[in-house]
Design a protein around this motif. Structure first.
Motif, PDB file in Angstrom:
ATOM      1  N   VAL A 130       9.023   5.879 -41.708  1.00 63.20           N
ATOM      2  CA  VAL A 130       9.615   5.586 -40.591  1.00 63.20           C
ATOM      3  C   VAL A 130       8.732   5.859 -39.398  1.00 63.20           C
ATOM      4  CG1 VAL A 130      11.632   5.361 -38.795  1.00 63.20           C
ATOM      5  CG2 VAL A 130      12.025   5.674 -41.723  1.00 63.20           C
ATOM      6  N   ASN A 131       8.059   4.774 -38.704  1.00 65.61           N
ATOM      7  CA  ASN A 131       7.042   4.932 -37.692  1.00 65.61           C
ATOM      8  C   ASN A 131       7.843   4.984 -36.489  1.00 65.61           C
ATOM      9  OD1 ASN A 131       4.382   5.163 -38.847  1.00 65.61           O
ATOM     10  ND2 ASN A 131       4.814   3.314 -39.633  1.00 65.61           N
ATOM     11  N   ASN A 132       8.437   6.237 -35.811  1.00 66.99           N
ATOM     12  CA  ASN A 132       9.346   6.182 -34.946  1.00 66.99           C
ATOM     13  C   ASN A 132       8.807   6.875 -33.743  1.00 66.99           C
ATOM     14  OD1 ASN A 132      12.155   6.429 -33.778  1.00 66.99           O
ATOM     15  ND2 ASN A 132      11.348   8.758 -33.889  1.00 66.99           N
ATOM     16  N   ALA A 133       7.879   7.805 -33.769  1.00 61.57           N
ATOM     17  CA  ALA A 133       7.403   8.453 -32.611  1.00 61.57           C
ATOM     18  C   ALA A 133       6.725   7.465 -31.603  1.00 61.57           C
ATOM     19  CB  ALA A 133       6.242   9.546 -33.181  1.00 61.57           C
ATOM     20  N   GLY A 134       7.096   7.655 -30.456  1.00 56.82           N
ATOM     21  CA  GLY A 134       6.623   6.670 -29.436  1.00 56.82           C
ATOM     22  C   GLY A 134       6.119   7.239 -28.190  1.00 56.82           C
ATOM     23  N   ALA A 135       5.127   6.577 -27.543  1.00 54.74           N
ATOM     24  CA  ALA A 135       4.827   6.942 -26.235  1.00 54.74           C
ATOM     25  C   ALA A 135       4.806   5.866 -25.381  1.00 54.74           C
ATOM     26  CB  ALA A 135       3.035   7.550 -26.335  1.00 54.74           C
ATOM     27  N   GLY A 136       5.037   6.110 -24.128  1.00 56.60           N
ATOM     28  CA  GLY A 136       5.153   5.112 -23.088  1.00 56.60           C
ATOM     29  C   GLY A 136       5.134   5.720 -21.521  1.00 56.60           C
ATOM     30  N   ALA A 137       4.942   4.900 -20.696  1.00 62.54           N
ATOM     31  CA  ALA A 137       4.903   5.301 -19.152  1.00 62.54           C
ATOM     32  C   ALA A 137       5.151   4.075 -18.409  1.00 62.54           C
ATOM     33  CB  ALA A 137       3.440   5.781 -18.961  1.00 62.54           C
ATOM     34  N   ILE A 138       5.849   4.376 -17.310  1.00 58.13           N
ATOM     35  CA  ILE A 138       5.851   3.354 -16.482  1.00 58.13           C
ATOM     36  C   ILE A 138       4.521   3.344 -15.579  1.00 58.13           C
ATOM     37  CG2 ILE A 138       7.150   2.651 -14.049  1.00 58.13           C
ATOM     38  CD1 ILE A 138       9.612   4.187 -15.186  1.00 58.13           C
ATOM     39  N   LEU A 139       3.891   2.187 -15.589  1.00 50.17           N
ATOM     40  CA  LEU A 139       2.186   2.211 -15.389  1.00 50.17           C
ATOM     41  C   LEU A 139       2.264   0.933 -14.801  1.00 50.17           C
ATOM     42  CD1 LEU A 139      -0.161   3.961 -15.458  1.00 50.17           C
ATOM     43  CD2 LEU A 139      -0.466   2.623 -17.902  1.00 50.17           C
ATOM     44  N   PRO A 140       2.467   0.725 -13.528  1.00 50.19           N
ATOM     45  CA  PRO A 140       1.884  -0.721 -12.931  1.00 50.19           C
ATOM     46  C   PRO A 140       0.485  -0.737 -13.135  1.00 50.19           C
ATOM     47  CG  PRO A 140       3.208   0.836 -11.419  1.00 50.19           C
ATOM     48  CD  PRO A 140       2.785   1.487 -12.562  1.00 50.19           C
ATOM     49  N   LEU A 141       0.188  -2.132 -13.639  1.00 49.39           N
ATOM     50  CA  LEU A 141      -1.325  -2.391 -13.745  1.00 49.39           C
ATOM     51  C   LEU A 141      -2.316  -1.807 -12.710  1.00 49.39           C
ATOM     52  CD1 LEU A 141      -3.480  -3.916 -15.546  1.00 49.39           C
ATOM     53  CD2 LEU A 141      -3.114  -6.037 -14.250  1.00 49.39           C
ATOM     54  N   ALA A 142      -2.103  -1.846 -11.437  1.00 47.07           N
ATOM     55  CA  ALA A 142      -2.926  -1.208 -10.355  1.00 47.07           C
ATOM     56  C   ALA A 142      -3.294   0.319 -10.533  1.00 47.07           C
ATOM     57  CB  ALA A 142      -2.343  -1.467  -8.896  1.00 47.07           C
ATOM     58  N   GLU A 143      -2.151   1.123 -11.294  1.00 44.75           N
ATOM     59  CA  GLU A 143      -2.475   2.159 -11.491  1.00 44.75           C
ATOM     60  C   GLU A 143      -2.918   2.559 -13.153  1.00 44.75           C
ATOM     61  OE1 GLU A 143       1.328   4.211 -10.735  1.00 44.75           O
ATOM     62  OE2 GLU A 143       1.591   2.933  -8.724  1.00 44.75           O
ATOM     63  N   ALA A 144      -3.327   1.631 -13.694  1.00 46.47           N
ATOM     64  CA  ALA A 144      -3.657   1.767 -15.092  1.00 46.47           C
ATOM     65  C   ALA A 144      -5.163   2.620 -15.034  1.00 46.47           C
ATOM     66  CB  ALA A 144      -3.692   0.481 -15.999  1.00 46.47           C
ATOM     67  N   ARG A 145      -5.202   3.562 -16.090  1.00 43.60           N
ATOM     68  CA  ARG A 145      -6.331   4.255 -16.245  1.00 43.60           C
ATOM     69  C   ARG A 145      -6.456   4.363 -17.660  1.00 43.60           C
ATOM     70  NH1 ARG A 145      -6.249   3.225 -11.902  1.00 43.60           N
ATOM     71  NH2 ARG A 145      -6.372   4.307  -9.936  1.00 43.60           N
ATOM     72  N   ALA A 146      -7.864   4.326 -18.065  1.00 46.89           N
ATOM     73  CA  ALA A 146      -8.253   4.356 -19.716  1.00 46.89           C
ATOM     74  C   ALA A 146      -7.562   5.564 -20.378  1.00 46.89           C
ATOM     75  CB  ALA A 146      -9.734   4.789 -19.791  1.00 46.89           C
TER      76      ALA A 146
END
Ligand SMILES: NC(=O)c1ccc[n+]([C@@H]2O[C@H](COP(=O)([O-])OP(=O)(O)OC[C@H]3O[C@@H](n4cnc5c(N)ncnc54)[C@H](OP(=O)(O)O)[C@@H]3O)[C@@H](O)[C@H]2O)c1
Length: 250
Positions: free
Chosen positions: A84-100
């Protein structure tokens, strides 16, 4: 007796939320479960009082930890039936603030990690004609403002599910996914890094948008993960099941 009795299951991110509920549900059916996560204390909170669940501190984003998790399951119980591949990562990340670094972190946990863990598990899953369940999100197939990289990573996981289902069918391995809607867990304050007040506001907004009028509980989702993994579902593969109170219909 359940067909999952004595089956061996790996669940990434089993220290809280949906992963914990899924581990407890498999264990209640007699399965042997390895849960992974980065926080030992969270894993111990799931394993306490459950001899059929073992915790392993492992990072889904670390390529070396994929093989380690599979080796641990084989070392402890000699077989592997379900991943079960359950671990998740996310962020509220508007495109203008996106970093590598932020984009790479999300993709490492949600796309790279499941890919490498699944690859490491393949020979063992093939030996028993086992199954894989990936955890997507409503946003894996529905756009959302400020969540584009999280959403795109889950869209990738949904398409990996369909591609792997085709590729692995000759080995008898089934691959499915669930796409939960907003569900009670640590996700908003942990993964999405919101304050308690912000999380409370988001929860109320989500509740109002969900046709069935409530956010999900981890068990709402866990029940379908277990159902898809169950050998009784052995003619189902390549499907993404929305468990979302109807949110995806709106
Ligand atoms: N709750 C929702 O509303 C919702 C909706 C749609 C989809 N989902 C998806 O459901 C899955 C489970 O989330 P949840 O809601 O149960 O949230 P959660 O309570 O925050 O659980 C996520 C778990 O994943 C673990 N984790 C995070 N990064 C990890 C990493 N790099 N390596 C290993 N483990 C890691 C965390 O433990 P550590 O911090 O100890 O590593 C945590 O126990 C995620 O894939 C999420 O995207 C959730």
């Amino acid at each position: 007796m359940s067909m999952l009795n004595e089956k061996v299951v790996i669940i990434t991110g089993g220290g809280s939320g949906i992963g914990r509920a899924t581990a407890l549900r498999f264990a209640a059916l007699g399965a042997k479960v390895i849960i992974t996560g980065r926080r030992a204390a969270a894993l111990e909170a799931t394993t306490a009082g459950h001899p059929g669940i073992i915790g392993l501190v492992a990072d889904a984003a670390d390529p070396d930890d994929a093989g380690r998790a599979v080796d641990h399951a084989i070392g402890c119980w000699g077989r592997l039936d379900v991943l079960v591949n359950n671990a998740g990562a996310g962020a509220i990340l508007p495109l203008a603030e996106a970093r590598a670094a932020e984009i790479e972190r999300i993709l490492a946990v949600n796309v790279l990690g499941p890919s490498l863990l699944t690859a490491a598990a393949l020979p063992h899953l093939a030996a028993v004609r086992g199954g894989i369940v990936n955890i997507s999100s409503t946003f894996g197939h529905r756009p959302a403002v400020g969540l584009s990289h999280y959403a795109a990573s889950k869209a990738a996981l949904e398409h990996l599910t369909r591609c792997w289902a085709l590729e692995l069918a000759p080995q008898g391995i089934r691959v499915n996914a669930v796409a939960p809607g907003p569900t009670e867990s640590e996700a908003l304050t942990g993964m999405m890094n919101l304050s308690a007040a912000q999380a409370a506001t988001v929860k109320e907004q989500e509740r109002q948008r969900i046709p069935l009028g409530r956010r999900g509980e981890p068990n709402d989702v866990a029940a379908w993960i277990v159902r898809l993994a169950d050998p009784a579902s052995d003619w189902v593969t390549g499907q993404v099941i929305a468990i979302d109170g109807g949110l995806g219909l709106t």
